[in-house]
Design a protein around this motif. Structure first.
Motif, short mmCIF file in Angstrom:
data_model
loop_
_atom_site.label_atom_id
_atom_site.label_comp_id
_atom_site.label_asym_id
_atom_site.label_seq_id
_atom_site.Cartn_x
_atom_site.Cartn_y
_atom_site.Cartn_z
N PHE A 244 7.11 0.73 -4.06
CA PHE A 244 8.04 -0.80 -4.07
C PHE A 244 6.61 -1.78 -4.41
O PHE A 244 7.66 -3.18 -5.57
CB PHE A 244 8.58 -0.83 -3.14
N LEU A 245 5.98 -2.33 -4.35
CA LEU A 245 5.49 -3.41 -3.90
C LEU A 245 4.97 -3.95 -4.85
O LEU A 245 4.64 -4.34 -6.03
CB LEU A 245 3.75 -3.45 -2.97
N PHE A 246 4.13 -2.70 -5.91
CA PHE A 246 3.29 -2.46 -7.15
C PHE A 246 4.12 -1.97 -8.36
O PHE A 246 3.30 -1.75 -9.09
CB PHE A 246 2.17 -2.27 -6.52
N GLY A 247 4.69 -1.21 -8.13
CA GLY A 247 5.68 -0.21 -9.11
C GLY A 247 6.98 0.17 -9.17
O GLY A 247 7.49 -1.12 -9.04
N ILE A 248 7.25 1.12 -9.50
CA ILE A 248 8.49 1.22 -9.64
C ILE A 248 9.32 0.95 -10.94
O ILE A 248 10.45 1.14 -11.74
CB ILE A 248 9.24 1.04 -8.56
N HIS A 249 9.21 -0.73 -10.72
CA HIS A 249 10.38 -1.07 -12.15
C HIS A 249 8.55 -2.63 -12.62
O HIS A 249 8.62 -3.10 -11.60
CB HIS A 249 11.22 -1.96 -11.72
N LYS A 250 8.51 -2.26 -14.07
CA LYS A 250 7.97 -3.28 -14.77
C LYS A 250 6.47 -3.55 -14.36
O LYS A 250 6.01 -4.35 -13.54
CB LYS A 250 9.07 -4.80 -14.65
N GLN A 251 5.36 -1.68 -13.48
CA GLN A 251 4.43 -1.91 -12.97
C GLN A 251 3.64 -2.85 -13.94
O GLN A 251 2.53 -3.83 -13.13
CB GLN A 251 4.24 -0.44 -13.43
N VAL A 252 2.74 -2.90 -15.46
CA VAL A 252 2.43 -4.04 -15.41
C VAL A 252 2.52 -5.09 -15.67
O VAL A 252 1.46 -6.33 -15.32
CB VAL A 252 2.54 -3.90 -17.49
N GLN A 253 3.39 -5.91 -15.83
CA GLN A 253 4.71 -7.09 -15.54
C GLN A 253 3.55 -7.57 -13.90
O GLN A 253 3.01 -8.61 -13.67
CB GLN A 253 5.97 -7.30 -15.34
N LYS A 254 4.20 -6.61 -12.88
CA LYS A 254 3.50 -6.94 -11.78
C LYS A 254 1.66 -6.80 -11.53
O LYS A 254 1.54 -7.44 -10.23
CB LYS A 254 3.91 -5.30 -10.66
N ALA A 255 1.45 -5.75 -12.10
CA ALA A 255 0.15 -5.60 -11.79
C ALA A 255 -0.75 -6.96 -12.46
O ALA A 255 -1.66 -7.49 -11.58
CB ALA A 255 -0.90 -4.25 -13.09
N ARG A 256 -0.74 -7.43 -13.25
CA ARG A 256 -0.45 -8.48 -13.55
C ARG A 256 -0.92 -9.78 -12.54
O ARG A 256 -1.55 -11.21 -12.51
CB ARG A 256 -0.08 -9.65 -15.41
N LEU A 257 0.05 -9.86 -11.52
CA LEU A 257 0.09 -10.97 -10.88
C LEU A 257 -0.59 -10.53 -8.91
O LEU A 257 -0.33 -11.09 -8.94
CB LEU A 257 1.85 -11.03 -10.97
N GLN A 258 -0.94 -8.90 -9.43
CA GLN A 258 -0.91 -8.66 -8.01
C GLN A 258 -2.27 -7.82 -8.17
O GLN A 258 -3.57 -8.16 -8.38
CB GLN A 258 -0.45 -7.61 -7.40
N GLY A 259 -2.55 -6.54 -9.03
CA GLY A 259 -3.84 -5.42 -8.65
C GLY A 259 -4.42 -6.23 -9.93
O GLY A 259 -6.21 -5.85 -10.00
N GLY A 260 -4.14 -7.00 -10.85
CA GLY A 260 -4.79 -7.60 -11.86
C GLY A 260 -5.55 -8.11 -11.58
O GLY A 260 -6.64 -8.52 -12.71
N VAL A 261 -5.76 -9.08 -11.00
CA VAL A 261 -6.60 -10.04 -10.68
C VAL A 261 -7.64 -9.62 -9.65
O VAL A 261 -8.75 -9.99 -10.64
CB VAL A 261 -5.74 -11.03 -9.21
N LEU A 262 -7.58 -8.51 -8.20
CA LEU A 262 -8.91 -7.84 -8.37
C LEU A 262 -9.53 -6.81 -10.00
O LEU A 262 -10.74 -7.37 -9.92
CB LEU A 262 -8.39 -6.89 -7.79
N VAL A 263 -9.03 -6.14 -10.75
CA VAL A 263 -10.11 -5.73 -11.97
C VAL A 263 -10.12 -6.69 -12.90
O VAL A 263 -11.44 -6.29 -13.12
CB VAL A 263 -8.44 -5.50 -12.39
#
Length: 426
Positions: A244-263
């Protein structure tokens, strides 16, 4: 009778092997594949629960260091991981610690800082001149950190981020979330009643699973309602809460705001490692299950399960030849067993660095604050400073004007000349 004829010294048959030998000697040797750079992102070791529930028989006093602290088991887990890393990178890392070749950063939390230190104790046992006390097989190695309020690299979810909170609200209205809530409504109510919680939802139930897991691991008694079946169902809901935190709905958009920072930071570190003058060989990030989850969701390699204690996501950068770099990923999630390979979708396990970068561009925000819909704090600050300055000047002018008026009002009558005629009349 025809007689055989021996080749002369100038015969081509004798020149060919000589030329081949010269070619082999003078040709440059092909560069062997070599490891150039490593990035580690690992979760802390075993800890006590971060909190309890109202009806829990075990209070904070049951844990030697209180809630949320690294245990002796957790210390050993990271020492073991450090030993495994020492074996894996033997010949790549120096046998003794060198501050030029390794950098370690942790979140500003006791358990992650201590995990990093235990890991380094296993990775760099002191020898020779680095032994400062013959009775202690340990040496101090720096671990960097930043305050929680300023950590936008390792502490997840990264907040404040209004756009991310909007995406979370949209996720609550997704069909998968609604169905999961409906299917577990009675179960969640039962858990709320047994634990004494006023509210127990898909997003908060993870803590109950965590508490029971910690108590079971440390041989504490569990309540009668916490059967193996109940704990298994709680574990499933806990895994759902991470998705729920990072996926399920619009995972890529969430990633840009969360895990993508570390990537993004990991890619920048790899690009810097292309430079042969760069002495840095390994960067280690000591963090949390949410950190590993956010990272793996952004990479689209998440297996749907919470990262276990002392699990480690590994990035290895290889130089296949001059200017030719590849990336391999591994995930170590079980002590004593070698890490298993991970493959970035759209590439091979051994992925050319340029392709690795290109495939991850969709999860990297060029302007994180703008995409998070955070106001321009610099402009806001300037406006506030300007208004305050104007206000101060206005108050000063008003005070000056009042001072002048009051002085005029309270001024005593000055000297007036009395004519001689009047004086004589008087």
């Amino acid at each position: 009778m025809a007689t055989g004829r021996c080749p002369s010294s100038g015969s081509p048959l004798r020149i060919i092997p000589v030329l081949l030998g010269l070619v082999l000697v003078t040709a440059p040797l092909a560069q062997a594949r070599q490891l150039r750079f490593v990035t580690l992102v690992y979760r802390h070791g075993d800890r006590s629960p971060v909190k309890t529930y109202p009806n829990d028989a075990h209070r904070e006093s049951a844990w030697p260091q209180g809630f949320g602290q690294l245990t002796q088991i957790g210390m050993r887990q990271h020492w073991d991981l450090g030993q495994e890393l020492r074996h894996r990178y033997k010949g790549f890392l120096n046998e003794s610690y060198s501050r030029h070749e390794i950098y370690v950063r942790s979140t500003d939390i006791d358990r992650t800082l201590m995990s990093a230190e235990a890991n380094l104790a296993g990775l760099y046992p002191p020898a020779g001149s680095q032994v400062f006390n013959p009775n202690i097989s340990w040496q101090p190695i720096p671990v960097d950190t930043v305050p929680d309020s300023r950590d936008r690299l390792l502490k997840y979810p990264i907040l404040p981020c209004p756009k991310y909170l909007q995406l979370q609200e949209e996720t609550r209205h997704s069909s998968e979330y609604i169905k999961k809530t409906k299917d577990n409504l009675e179960f969640l109510q039962m858990v709320a009643n047994e634990t004494g919680l006023s509210d127990c939802s898909l997003e908060s139930v993870w803590s109950i699973s965590d508490i029971l897991f910690c108590e079971k691991t440390h041989n504490m008694s569990l309540p009668s309602w916490a059967t193996p079946e109940v704990r298994a169902r709680l574990s499933d809901l806990k895994d759902f809460s991470f998705r729920f935190l990072f996926g399920i709905h619009k995972q890529v958009q969430k990633a840009r705001l969360q895990g993508g920072v570390l990537v993004h930071q990991i890619l920048k570190n790899m690009a810097a490692a292309h430079n042969t003058s760069n002495e840095l060989k390994l960067i280690a990030y000591s963090a949390h299950d949410t950190t590993v989850g956010a990272l793996q969701m952004a990479l689209d390699v998440y297996n749907g399960k919470q990262a276990p204690y002392a699990s480690c996501h590994i990035f290895e950068l290889f130089e296949e030849g001059p200017g030719n770099f590849t990336v391999e990923m591994y995930f170590r999630n079980e002590s004593g067993n070698p890490p298993y390979p991970l493959t970035l979708p759209g590439c091979d396990h051994t992925c050319p660095f340029q392709d690795f970068q290109r495939l991850l561009q969709p999860v990297i925000a060029e302007n994180w604050e703008k995409e998070c819909q955070i106001g321009d704090t610099t402009s806001d600050t300037r406006v506030i400073i300007g208004l305050v300055a104007c206000g101060c000047i206005l108050l000063l002018l008003v005070a000056l004007l009042l001072t002048v008026l009051l002085r005029q009002k309270s001024q005593p009558a000055g000297y007036h000349h009395v004519s001689d005629a009047l004086e004589e009349q008087t």
